[in-house]
Design an enzyme around this catalytic site. Structure first.
Site, mmCIF file in Angstrom:
data_model
loop_
_atom_site.group_PDB
_atom_site.id
_atom_site.type_symbol
_atom_site.label_atom_id
_atom_site.label_comp_id
_atom_site.label_asym_id
_atom_site.label_seq_id
_atom_site.Cartn_x
_atom_site.Cartn_y
_atom_site.Cartn_z
ATOM 1 N N GLU A 75 -15.979 4.394 5.391
ATOM 2 C CA GLU A 75 -15.353 5.256 6.399
ATOM 3 C C GLU A 75 -15.655 6.736 6.203
ATOM 4 O O GLU A 75 -14.740 7.549 5.990
ATOM 5 C CB GLU A 75 -13.833 5.069 6.393
ATOM 6 C CG GLU A 75 -13.362 3.644 6.591
ATOM 7 C CD GLU A 75 -11.859 3.537 6.817
ATOM 8 O OE1 GLU A 75 -11.143 4.506 6.567
ATOM 9 O OE2 GLU A 75 -11.409 2.468 7.250
ATOM 10 N N GLU B 11 -12.895 -4.566 6.658
ATOM 11 C CA GLU B 11 -11.446 -4.376 6.499
ATOM 12 C C GLU B 11 -10.772 -4.661 7.824
ATOM 13 O O GLU B 11 -11.273 -4.273 8.879
ATOM 14 C CB GLU B 11 -11.071 -2.928 6.139
ATOM 15 C CG GLU B 11 -11.341 -2.511 4.741
ATOM 16 C CD GLU B 11 -10.893 -1.065 4.457
ATOM 17 O OE1 GLU B 11 -9.903 -0.591 5.051
ATOM 18 O OE2 GLU B 11 -11.574 -0.422 3.630
HETATM 19 C C1 BGP Z 1 -8.776 2.340 5.376
HETATM 20 C C2 BGP Z 1 -9.281 2.668 4.003
HETATM 21 C C3 BGP Z 1 -8.554 2.038 2.887
HETATM 22 C C4 BGP Z 1 -7.111 1.663 3.123
HETATM 23 C C5 BGP Z 1 -6.808 1.219 4.549
HETATM 24 C C6 BGP Z 1 -5.349 1.147 4.924
HETATM 25 O O1 BGP Z 1 -8.881 3.466 6.175
HETATM 26 O O2 BGP Z 1 -10.652 2.339 3.849
HETATM 27 O O3 BGP Z 1 -8.785 2.806 1.748
HETATM 28 O O4 BGP Z 1 -6.258 2.472 2.495
HETATM 29 O O5 BGP Z 1 -7.440 2.031 5.499
HETATM 30 O O6 BGP Z 1 -4.866 2.401 5.324
HETATM 31 P P1 BGP Z 1 -3.711 3.167 4.596
HETATM 32 O O7 BGP Z 1 -3.894 2.915 3.143
HETATM 33 O O8 BGP Z 1 -3.883 4.599 4.943
HETATM 34 O O9 BGP Z 1 -2.441 2.605 5.119
#
Ligand code: BGP
Length: 465
Positions: A166, A366
């Site tokens: 990302e 993801e």
């Molecule tokens: C994505 C990232 C992760 C993870 C996930 C969940 O953007 O690659 O690192 O953290 O989101 O989001 P968050 O942790 O901000 O709730």
């Protein structure tokens, strides 16, 4: 109804070094921007839980890899923590880190779990941030050396690599909206950071291809947020949504896969006088070093309308100079994270890749659902009954399956995440894992209902209605 997935489909989950390993600043690890930010402002982090221990994968990796196997994983993605491997970001390699990453790679392979290794997951070494982070060409070069070092050390066994996770997020977080260190708001600097990050990715791809790794593939992981206009028949809404798409998706998607930036994006950058510093040959490096595959993180769509207020000349330039965000009245929300849940977007992404991005091989790297206070769903046997997560996964997988049936070249699906892990400033507020982590009881893990559900899907390579 049965939804069969393609042969050799990858099933598993994703995490990152800084969010799961812990042992921050131990065994020779250098500080990164998260260690530093927590040190100077711990209150920014939910319940003041910082990056020191995260989920203790550093010590528990052996048992954890067994847990992956128990719920049917055939693949797992994590990242190398740059400041663990090379404490200052450039130069000296930390041998204890080499041992650690060798151990996890070997253990994964021994258990039939294909490692996918990412090189950068928001974790700029502090020494590199002090040189300017992604604003600095020196850091771009140091990153390319770090990438090469990783390939030399581990690509005899790791065949799937990614350059960044990302990359738009550190641009947004660090240089526009202040949710990552260094907490800057400056569109021109943000553009430079985005450009240099893209260049660094192409340089890492070049290093990898030079090494001719047998069966080796290198990709990039992008969080794609399809931009839907409020009214498809209103040209102003459509135009606004297109600009959001150019900024947040195509700024990395096009150069990574097609080798060049979209003309329309270049025009906006020129018209607004925010052209980054570009060196001779850079664009050729980007052109000649596109990725072999794509990882897509998908959580939420973006809904856009034309700006309601006209732009005031005293207003600092921001992406929102060009559009307004829009709340779709019918939206379904994950209220804990404040993100809309819109499953069909995963299908729209599949079709977009097929039609506009050479039908490149790609996978969902993801997708997942963070829920606060999950302990309230623990049943008499101590298991989190996360039916909401099962429903979330089911619906997304169903739409993904439709995209695959229509010919999109998707080779896997990873959930975020394996065991509950540390979510940056949200720390352990929202839980995402197939396994619960008990922070008050030595990081004890226990499988959630969704973990057992996923095991069936993964082992049968099929979703059953
Ligand atoms: C994505 C990232 C992760 C993870 C996930 C969940 O953007 O690659 O690192 O953290 O989101 O989001 P968050 O942790 O901000 O709730």
């Amino acid at each position: 109804m049965n939804y069969k997935f393609p042969k050799n489909f990858l099933w598993g989950a994703a995490s990152s070094g800084p969010q799961s390993e812990g042992a921050s600043n131990k065994d020779g690890k250098g500080k990164n921007i998260w260690d530093h930010w927590y040190e100077i402002d711990p209150e920014k982090f939910f319940n003041q839980v910082g990056p020191q221990d995260t989920s203790n994968f550093y010590n528990l990796y052996k048992e954890d890899i067994q847990r992956m196997k128990e719920i049917g994983f055939n693949s797992y993605r994590t990242s190398i923590t740059w400041s663990r491997l090379i404490p200052d970001g450039d130069g000296e390699v930390n041998e204890k880190a080499v041992d650690f990453y060798n151990n996890i790679i070997d253990e994964l392979i021994k258990n039939g779990i294909k490692p996918i290794i990412n090189l950068y997951h928001f974790d700029m070494p502090l020494a590199m941030q002090e040189k300017g982070g992604w604003e600095s060409r020196e850091v771009v070069e140091a990153y390319a050396r770090y990438a090469r070092k990783c390939f030399e050390l581990f690509s005899d066994r790791v065949k799937y690599w990614t350059t960044h996770n990302e990359p738009i997020v550190p641009v947004e977080g660090g240089y526009l909206y202040q949710f990552h260190y260094p907490l800057v708001t400056d569109m021109k600097r943000a553009v430079q950071v985005a450009y240099n990050t893209m260049l660094s990715s192409a340089k890492a791809v070049a290093e990898f291809h030079k090494l001719n790794v047998e069966d080796g593939k290198i990709g990039i992981i992008l969080n794609l947020t399809p931009s839907y206009p409020r009214d498809i028949n209103n040209p102003e809404d459509v135009k606004a949504a297109n600009i959001a798409d150019l900024f947040f998706n195509r700024s990395f998607l096009d150069p990574s896969i097609l080798g060049e930036y979209p003309e329309e994006l270049i025009q906006i950058i020129k018209d607004n006088d925010i052209i980054p510093e570009i060196h001779e040959n850079d664009l050729e490096v980007i052109k000649n070093n596109t990725v072999d595959y794509l990882g897509v993180n998908y959580y939420q769509p973006r809904r856009i309308k034309a700006r309601e207020k006209s732009v005031d000349s005293s207003e600092a330039l921001m992406p929102e100079t060009f559009f307004d965000n829009y709340e779709w009245p019918e939206r379904k929300m994950n209220i804990y994270r404040g993100w809309e849940i819109y499953e069909k977007a995963i299908y729209d992404i599949a079709v977009n890749i097929k039609n506009n991005y050479k039908n490149i091989p790609w996978y969902i790297s993801e997708n997942g659902m963070g829920v606060q206070d999950e302990d309230r769903f623990i049943d008499g046997n101590g298991m989190v009954q996360d039916d909401y997560r099962i429903e979330f996964l089911f619906e997304h997988l169903r739409w993904l399956h439709k995209g695959i049936e229509e010919g999109s070249n998707c080779f896997g699906y990873h959930m975020w995440t394996f065991v509950d892990n540390w979510s940056w400033t949200n720390a352990y507020k929202n839980r995402y894992g197939f396994y619960r982590v008990d922070l008050d009881n030595n990081f004890k893990r226990s499988v959630k209902k969704s973990g057992l559900w996923y095991k069936k899907v993964a082992e049968n390579n099929e979703l059953v209605d």
